[in-house]
Motif scaffolding. Structure first.
Motif, PDB file in Angstrom:
ATOM      1  N   THR A 185      34.563   3.923  -9.142  1.00 46.72           N
ATOM      2  CA  THR A 185      35.221   3.880  -7.841  1.00 46.72           C
ATOM      3  C   THR A 185      34.630   2.809  -6.920  1.00 46.72           C
ATOM      4  OG1 THR A 185      33.714   5.544  -6.947  1.00 46.72           O
ATOM      5  CG2 THR A 185      35.733   6.340  -8.001  1.00 46.72           C
ATOM      6  N   GLN A 186      33.552   2.180  -7.343  1.00 49.62           N
ATOM      7  CA  GLN A 186      32.887   1.191  -6.503  1.00 49.62           C
ATOM      8  C   GLN A 186      33.275  -0.216  -6.931  1.00 49.62           C
ATOM      9  OE1 GLN A 186      28.815   3.923  -5.917  1.00 49.62           O
ATOM     10  NE2 GLN A 186      28.764   1.985  -7.019  1.00 49.62           N
ATOM     11  N   VAL A 187      33.459  -1.081  -5.938  1.00 49.80           N
ATOM     12  CA  VAL A 187      33.804  -2.466  -6.232  1.00 49.80           C
ATOM     13  C   VAL A 187      32.625  -3.180  -6.887  1.00 49.80           C
ATOM     14  CG1 VAL A 187      34.528  -4.657  -5.216  1.00 49.80           C
ATOM     15  CG2 VAL A 187      35.431  -2.492  -4.309  1.00 49.80           C
ATOM     16  N   LYS A 188      31.416  -2.878  -6.443  1.00 51.74           N
ATOM     17  CA  LYS A 188      30.211  -3.478  -7.019  1.00 51.74           C
ATOM     18  C   LYS A 188      29.111  -2.435  -7.106  1.00 51.74           C
ATOM     19  CE  LYS A 188      28.512  -5.194  -2.559  1.00 51.74           C
ATOM     20  NZ  LYS A 188      28.040  -6.384  -1.814  1.00 51.74           N
ATOM     21  N   VAL A 189      28.048  -2.811  -7.784  1.00 52.99           N
ATOM     22  CA  VAL A 189      26.914  -1.902  -7.952  1.00 52.99           C
ATOM     23  C   VAL A 189      26.234  -1.683  -6.601  1.00 52.99           C
ATOM     24  CG1 VAL A 189      24.688  -1.553  -9.094  1.00 52.99           C
ATOM     25  CG2 VAL A 189      26.568  -2.635 -10.338  1.00 52.99           C
ATOM     26  N   GLU A 190      25.977  -0.441  -6.280  1.00 53.48           N
ATOM     27  CA  GLU A 190      25.291  -0.118  -5.035  1.00 53.48           C
ATOM     28  C   GLU A 190      23.788  -0.092  -5.272  1.00 53.48           C
ATOM     29  OE1 GLU A 190      25.179   3.342  -1.541  1.00 53.48           O
ATOM     30  OE2 GLU A 190      26.510   3.539  -3.274  1.00 53.48           O
ATOM     31  N   SER A 191      23.056  -0.824  -4.414  1.00 51.38           N
ATOM     32  CA  SER A 191      21.597  -0.906  -4.529  1.00 51.38           C
ATOM     33  C   SER A 191      20.965  -0.233  -3.314  1.00 51.38           C
ATOM     34  CB  SER A 191      21.148  -2.368  -4.617  1.00 51.38           C
ATOM     35  OG  SER A 191      19.751  -2.449  -4.634  1.00 51.38           O
ATOM     36  N   ILE A 192      20.050   0.685  -3.588  1.00 56.45           N
ATOM     37  CA  ILE A 192      19.333   1.388  -2.521  1.00 56.45           C
ATOM     38  C   ILE A 192      17.848   1.097  -2.703  1.00 56.45           C
ATOM     39  CG2 ILE A 192      18.924   3.613  -1.416  1.00 56.45           C
ATOM     40  CD1 ILE A 192      21.463   4.643  -2.791  1.00 56.45           C
ATOM     41  N   SER A 193      17.263   0.406  -1.731  1.00 59.41           N
ATOM     42  CA  SER A 193      15.867  -0.045  -1.839  1.00 59.41           C
ATOM     43  C   SER A 193      14.947   0.829  -0.997  1.00 59.41           C
ATOM     44  CB  SER A 193      15.754  -1.511  -1.413  1.00 59.41           C
ATOM     45  OG  SER A 193      14.437  -1.957  -1.550  1.00 59.41           O
ATOM     46  N   ARG A 194      13.807   1.133  -1.558  1.00 57.82           N
ATOM     47  CA  ARG A 194      12.766   1.902  -0.877  1.00 57.82           C
ATOM     48  C   ARG A 194      11.396   1.308  -1.201  1.00 57.82           C
ATOM     49  NH1 ARG A 194      16.673   3.295   1.280  1.00 57.82           N
ATOM     50  NH2 ARG A 194      17.505   5.395   1.620  1.00 57.82           N
ATOM     51  N   LYS A 195      10.345   1.790  -0.513  1.00 60.17           N
ATOM     52  CA  LYS A 195       8.971   1.368  -0.780  1.00 60.17           C
ATOM     53  C   LYS A 195       8.138   2.565  -1.195  1.00 60.17           C
ATOM     54  CE  LYS A 195       8.740  -2.765   2.122  1.00 60.17           C
ATOM     55  NZ  LYS A 195       7.991  -3.481   3.188  1.00 60.17           N
ATOM     56  N   LEU A 196       7.352   2.367  -2.248  1.00 59.32           N
ATOM     57  CA  LEU A 196       6.532   3.455  -2.771  1.00 59.32           C
ATOM     58  C   LEU A 196       5.468   3.858  -1.755  1.00 59.32           C
ATOM     59  CD1 LEU A 196       6.001   2.287  -6.463  1.00 59.32           C
ATOM     60  CD2 LEU A 196       7.595   4.007  -5.620  1.00 59.32           C
ATOM     61  N   VAL A 197       5.168   5.141  -1.723  1.00 57.71           N
ATOM     62  CA  VAL A 197       4.142   5.676  -0.826  1.00 57.71           C
ATOM     63  C   VAL A 197       3.077   6.344  -1.691  1.00 57.71           C
ATOM     64  CG1 VAL A 197       3.642   7.242   1.070  1.00 57.71           C
ATOM     65  CG2 VAL A 197       5.831   6.024   1.008  1.00 57.71           C
ATOM     66  N   ILE A 198       1.960   5.636  -1.849  1.00 59.31           N
ATOM     67  CA  ILE A 198       0.836   6.162  -2.619  1.00 59.31           C
ATOM     68  C   ILE A 198      -0.310   6.403  -1.647  1.00 59.31           C
ATOM     69  CG2 ILE A 198      -0.674   5.818  -4.611  1.00 59.31           C
ATOM     70  CD1 ILE A 198       2.314   5.791  -5.283  1.00 59.31           C
ATOM     71  N   GLN A 199      -0.769   7.626  -1.555  1.00 56.75           N
ATOM     72  CA  GLN A 199      -1.860   7.971  -0.660  1.00 56.75           C
ATOM     73  C   GLN A 199      -3.185   7.882  -1.414  1.00 56.75           C
ATOM     74  OE1 GLN A 199      -0.835  11.848   0.844  1.00 56.75           O
ATOM     75  NE2 GLN A 199       0.676  11.036   2.286  1.00 56.75           N
ATOM     76  N   PHE A 200      -4.215   7.353  -0.739  1.00 58.04           N
ATOM     77  CA  PHE A 200      -5.520   7.209  -1.390  1.00 58.04           C
ATOM     78  C   PHE A 200      -6.605   7.169  -0.326  1.00 58.04           C
ATOM     79  CE2 PHE A 200      -3.553   3.146  -0.632  1.00 58.04           C
ATOM     80  CZ  PHE A 200      -4.545   2.345  -0.105  1.00 58.04           C
ATOM     81  N   ALA A 201      -7.830   7.485  -0.762  1.00 57.02           N
ATOM     82  CA  ALA A 201      -8.987   7.460   0.133  1.00 57.02           C
ATOM     83  C   ALA A 201      -9.299   6.017   0.522  1.00 57.02           C
ATOM     84  CB  ALA A 201     -10.185   8.113  -0.549  1.00 57.02           C
ATOM     85  N   PRO A 202     -10.007   5.824   1.644  1.00 52.05           N
ATOM     86  CA  PRO A 202     -10.290   4.453   2.113  1.00 52.05           C
ATOM     87  C   PRO A 202     -11.051   3.621   1.083  1.00 52.05           C
ATOM     88  CG  PRO A 202     -10.775   6.046   3.832  1.00 52.05           C
ATOM     89  CD  PRO A 202     -10.501   6.839   2.595  1.00 52.05           C
ATOM     90  N   GLU A 203     -10.694   2.372   1.006  1.00 54.81           N
ATOM     91  CA  GLU A 203     -11.429   1.380   0.207  1.00 54.81           C
ATOM     92  C   GLU A 203     -12.142   0.476   1.200  1.00 54.81           C
ATOM     93  OE1 GLU A 203      -8.362  -0.421  -2.090  1.00 54.81           O
ATOM     94  OE2 GLU A 203      -8.252   1.229  -3.528  1.00 54.81           O
ATOM     95  N   VAL A 204     -13.477   0.551   1.263  1.00 52.16           N
ATOM     96  CA  VAL A 204     -14.267  -0.028   2.343  1.00 52.16           C
ATOM     97  C   VAL A 204     -15.061  -1.236   1.857  1.00 52.16           C
ATOM     98  CG1 VAL A 204     -16.008   0.437   4.113  1.00 52.16           C
ATOM     99  CG2 VAL A 204     -14.451   2.254   3.387  1.00 52.16           C
ATOM    100  N   THR A 205     -15.077  -2.296   2.657  1.00 50.41           N
ATOM    101  CA  THR A 205     -15.920  -3.474   2.419  1.00 50.41           C
ATOM    102  C   THR A 205     -16.470  -3.952   3.755  1.00 50.41           C
ATOM    103  OG1 THR A 205     -14.002  -4.942   2.588  1.00 50.41           O
ATOM    104  CG2 THR A 205     -14.642  -4.229   0.371  1.00 50.41           C
ATOM    105  N   ILE A 206     -17.747  -4.419   3.737  1.00 50.81           N
ATOM    106  CA  ILE A 206     -18.396  -4.956   4.934  1.00 50.81           C
ATOM    107  C   ILE A 206     -18.488  -6.464   4.789  1.00 50.81           C
ATOM    108  CG2 ILE A 206     -20.503  -4.997   6.315  1.00 50.81           C
ATOM    109  CD1 ILE A 206     -21.036  -2.141   5.492  1.00 50.81           C
ATOM    110  N   GLU A 207     -18.057  -7.181   5.817  1.00 48.33           N
ATOM    111  CA  GLU A 207     -18.082  -8.637   5.823  1.00 48.33           C
ATOM    112  C   GLU A 207     -18.834  -9.147   7.042  1.00 48.33           C
ATOM    113  OE1 GLU A 207     -14.072  -9.951   5.721  1.00 48.33           O
ATOM    114  OE2 GLU A 207     -13.703  -9.253   3.672  1.00 48.33           O
TER     115      GLU A 207
END
Length: 527
Positions: A231-253
């Motif tokens: 029923t669609q004229v063209k392919v429907e694309s639905i874009s999202r961004k992954l959500v990965i939760q993680f503990a802090p990654e720390v560096t001192i500069e």
């Protein structure tokens, strides 16, 4: 062609077998005379027209038309009947009240039907069945495909970084007909699974889930759900961004391994990559209390002035909802640099450059002066006077010098500074020449005729400087050791020319300037 084939078969067959073969052959061929649409599609709520006709009725009597609905399970139901004498009839069926022959009144040659307010459950096969004489029943089949545009959606599922594969995104194509096709596009390394579910109204819901082992590096990556449907004229694309939760990654500069006593305005920065965002950043010192010269503001630790108290290990601790992570850096405070300041270095460089320029200028001046003095030689009084000062004038020499003869083989003039020369006249023998020059052996210094000054005597006249004296010494030393094949030196001079061309006792054009600045006679040879 088919009937000819049937007759040829009858020749070889007998009895009932021949009759049965003839009937089956005629039925298979005449079934193509019913004209219908092979396929028809519709959306729910629309009205559809199922066409049917029997255009070639020559030799055939149409006795009745029956429309049959066949479900997907294979059950057949009569939905409309048309008789040439009794007219149309609509038996009980799922479409009763919504089906009718068109046009009205109907015709046996084109008994098309119309179904209003079609439903998803109306999908299936519709058969237009003719009862004819003498050929029997003939059919045409139309496939009704119900269409339903699906409702497509996609979502990402927040997950915590780990080591097991979990669902991180889901895509749903709901209530579609026919079922939708779903694909995924992403740079994350994973795969997907799919499942379908048919509802009571015959629509299909397709669900696809994307799975991967979640890592902090996958957080924020794009993932797209692609839905393809009829029923669609063209392919429907639905874009999202992954959500990965993680503990802090720390560096001192900020520490450059060059913190020395007295250095000011240096700082350490605590960088943290985390999801969700950190809730707190805490600085600590491994030696205990924080030094007085240290100022802490959020994720920055600023040292106003480096001293021995900064010689410690600083720790940055970052916390979020997932966990707490820390990093540390050990500061080694060095002694202050003993090198001069930048201003002193610059001043020293400038002074050194000036001294070098002065030294070069002095050296150039000395070289130029020395070169000029070499070029000028003994031209203090100019031209012929120079020769007179070096070799002496003819008349003046006769007065002050020792008198001598003017004959051949004698010393010309009375100039005591004049060089020794020998007359080349043919009556002069070798013996007379030796009266003025004593023979010498190899390596020995030859004797000079008495009264004749040497180059050393000229240098001692104090009219030449020390540099020129040294040059004459070296010249005399070199010229004193000319060796000949004979036992004694042979000295030959041209006969003296007329007195008008003489300067003192020497010819005007006989003098020749040397590279060291001296002037000597071309005919005189020093021994």
């Amino acid at each position: 062609m088919a009937r000819f084939y049937a007759r040829s078969v009858c020749v070889k067959m007998i009895g009932l077998l021949c009759v049965a073969a003839s009937i089956l052959t005629q039925h298979g061929t005449s079934g193509q005379r019913v004209k219908v649409d092979p396929e028809l599609s519709s959306y729910p709520g629309q009205t559809i027209n199922l066409r049917c006709s029997f255009p070639d009725t020559n030799g055939v009597q149409l006795t009745m038309v029956n429309w049959i609905y066949e479900t997907k399970e294979g059950e057949r139901i009569n939905i409309a009947v048309l008789h040439p004498s009794f007219g149309p009839n609509y038996p009980p069926s799922p479409v009763k009240g919504r089906v009718s022959f068109k046009p009205s009144p109907p015709e046996m040659a084109s008994p098309s039907i119309e179904i209003t307010d079609v439903r998803m459950s109306d999908e299936g096969k519709y058969i237009c069945d003719y009862a004819t004489y003498p050929d029997g029943n003939e059919q045409g089949i139309t496939q009704l495909i119900m269409l339903a545009k699906p409702d497509n959606s996609a979502e990402v599922l927040p997950v915590i970084a780990g080591t097991q594969a979990v669902v991180v995104a889901r895509c749903v194509s709901k209530n579609g007909r026919p079922p939708a096709q779903i694909k995924w596009v992403t740079t994350a390394n994973g795969n997907w699974t799919e499942k379908s579910q048919t509802s009571a109204d015959n629509t299909v819901t397709v669900t696809s889930e994307y799975r991967l082992v979640p890592k902090s590096s996958d957080n924020g990556k794009e993932i797209a759900c692609l839905v393809e449907h009829r029923t669609q004229v063209k392919v429907e694309s639905i874009s999202r961004k992954l959500v990965i939760q993680f503990a802090p990654e720390v560096t001192i500069e900020g520490y450059d391994n060059n913190w020395y006593v007295g250095r000011s305005n240096v700082a350490l920065t605590c960088n943290a990559n985390a999801n969700p965002v950190p809730t707190s950043v805490i600085w600590k010192s491994m030696s205990g209390e924080m030094p007085e010269t240290v100022l802490v503001k959020s994720n920055e630790l600023k040292v106003l002035k480096v001293d021995d108290t900064v010689n410690t290990t600083f720790v940055c601790e970052v916390k979020n909802r997932i966990g707490t992570t820390r990093d540390q850096v050990t500061i080694f405070v060095r002694e202050p640099s003993k090198s001069d300041s930048n201003a002193g270095v610059v001043a020293g460089a400038v002074i050194g450059s000036l001294l070098a320029l002065l030294l070069v200028a002095a050296l150039v001046a000395v070289l130029v002066t020395h070169s000029r003095r070499q070029q000028q030689g003994y031209r203090a009084n100019g031209g012929s006077d120079m020769k007179t000062r070096i070799f002496g004038g003819g008349k003046k020499a006769s007065k002050n010098g020792t008198s001598g003869g003017t004959g051949s083989g004698g010393i010309t003039g009375g100039n005591s500074n004049g060089p020794v020369y020998i007359d080349r006249s043919p009556n002069q023998g070798l013996g007379e020449k030796n009266n003025h020059h004593q023979p010498f052996t190899m390596g020995a210094r030859p004797e000079v005729v008495a009264g004749t000054p040497t180059a050393q005597d000229i240098l001692l006249s104090n009219e030449l400087d020390e540099a020129e004296r040294r040059k004459f010494d070296e010249m005399e030393e070199d010229e004193s050791y000319d060796h000949f094949s004979g036992g004694a030196p042979i000295l030959q001079l041209r006969p003296p020319p007329e007195q008008d061309h003489m300067i003192g006792d020497y010819i005007d054009d006989d003098m020749e300037s040397q590279r060291d600045g001296s002037v000597i006679s071309r005919t005189a040879v020093y021994v």
